[in-house]
Scaffold this motif. Sequence first.
Motif, mmCIF file in Angstrom:
data_model
loop_
_atom_site.group_PDB
_atom_site.id
_atom_site.type_symbol
_atom_site.label_atom_id
_atom_site.label_comp_id
_atom_site.label_asym_id
_atom_site.label_seq_id
_atom_site.Cartn_x
_atom_site.Cartn_y
_atom_site.Cartn_z
ATOM 1 N N HIS A 1 0.860 -1.189 0.000
ATOM 2 C CA HIS A 1 0.000 0.000 0.000
ATOM 3 C C HIS A 1 0.892 1.233 0.000
ATOM 4 O O HIS A 1 1.786 1.354 0.843
ATOM 5 C CB HIS A 1 -0.911 0.014 1.231
ATOM 6 N N ARG A 2 0.632 2.119 -0.937
ATOM 7 C CA ARG A 2 1.413 3.346 -1.013
ATOM 8 C C ARG A 2 1.153 4.192 0.226
ATOM 9 O O ARG A 2 0.067 4.151 0.789
ATOM 10 C CB ARG A 2 1.023 4.109 -2.262
ATOM 11 N N PRO A 3 2.154 4.954 0.671
ATOM 12 C CA PRO A 3 1.942 5.813 1.841
ATOM 13 C C PRO A 3 0.894 6.880 1.563
ATOM 14 O O PRO A 3 0.764 7.369 0.444
ATOM 15 C CB PRO A 3 3.311 6.444 2.101
ATOM 16 N N GLY A 4 0.132 7.240 2.606
ATOM 17 C CA GLY A 4 -0.965 8.181 2.451
ATOM 18 C C GLY A 4 -0.527 9.615 2.277
ATOM 19 O O GLY A 4 -0.969 10.314 1.387
ATOM 20 N N GLU B 1 8.401 6.039 -1.317
ATOM 21 C CA GLU B 1 7.551 4.973 -1.848
ATOM 22 C C GLU B 1 8.397 3.824 -2.381
ATOM 23 O O GLU B 1 8.065 2.656 -2.202
ATOM 24 C CB GLU B 1 6.646 5.516 -2.946
ATOM 25 N N ALA B 2 9.485 4.162 -3.061
ATOM 26 C CA ALA B 2 10.368 3.124 -3.596
ATOM 27 C C ALA B 2 10.997 2.319 -2.466
ATOM 28 O O ALA B 2 11.146 1.096 -2.570
ATOM 29 C CB ALA B 2 11.442 3.751 -4.470
ATOM 30 N N LYS B 3 11.335 2.986 -1.375
ATOM 31 C CA LYS B 3 11.913 2.277 -0.230
ATOM 32 C C LYS B 3 10.908 1.294 0.367
ATOM 33 O O LYS B 3 11.252 0.176 0.734
ATOM 34 C CB LYS B 3 12.360 3.261 0.842
ATOM 35 N N GLY B 4 9.648 1.695 0.438
ATOM 36 C CA GLY B 4 8.620 0.789 0.942
ATOM 37 C C GLY B 4 8.451 -0.434 0.062
ATOM 38 O O GLY B 4 8.279 -1.558 0.545
ATOM 39 N N LEU B 5 8.504 -0.252 -1.258
ATOM 40 C CA LEU B 5 8.423 -1.384 -2.186
ATOM 41 C C LEU B 5 9.628 -2.306 -2.015
ATOM 42 O O LEU B 5 9.497 -3.535 -2.015
ATOM 43 C CB LEU B 5 8.331 -0.876 -3.625
#
Length: 173
Positions: free
Chosen positions: A101-104, A112-116
């Motif tokens: 889930h992308r950050p809000g 976002e890339a770090k979360g992926l």
Amino acid sequence: MKTLRPPLARTPGGAAAPRRPRPRFPVAAALADRLDDTAVVDVAVRLAAARGAPLLLIAIMPPLPPRTVPRPDGVAARAVWGRALPRLARAGIAYQPAVYHRPGERHGRLCEAKGLLDVTVTHGCSLLVVSRSGPEGLDACTVMQAAAIRGGPLVHAASPAPWAPLAAPRPPA
């Protein structure tokens, strides 16, 4: 042709121990519910088949509403995975689903890339296939930069299919 192989491990009795198969790290594919997903799946299937590895299908979903518990088996995520399954069935490759889930809130472009990449590493993947023209913050260039800063995994950019205009039917002569 002579190939170099590592020597067999020896047991205390002197007998050769059987070789252990190399662990097969999954290949991850980031699917963002776009037309480019077909190119991403095709490249990921080729890489996974060459490595003899399973495929991790990461469905990229929009931000969750506040105070909502994420559901990894949501209808939208299943729809994204379902578009890739016929290609996997033809290739005979095992897969594992995952959701990101992308950050809000608005963060830096590398957040976002770090979360992926965190999802990819959590599942033990050593290679991630991303669309070259992916959604903002998750395109191949940004994910490669985040992977370089983080120290891995390898990121492979999948080129989108070339666009061709629809041809108008010709009137009969």
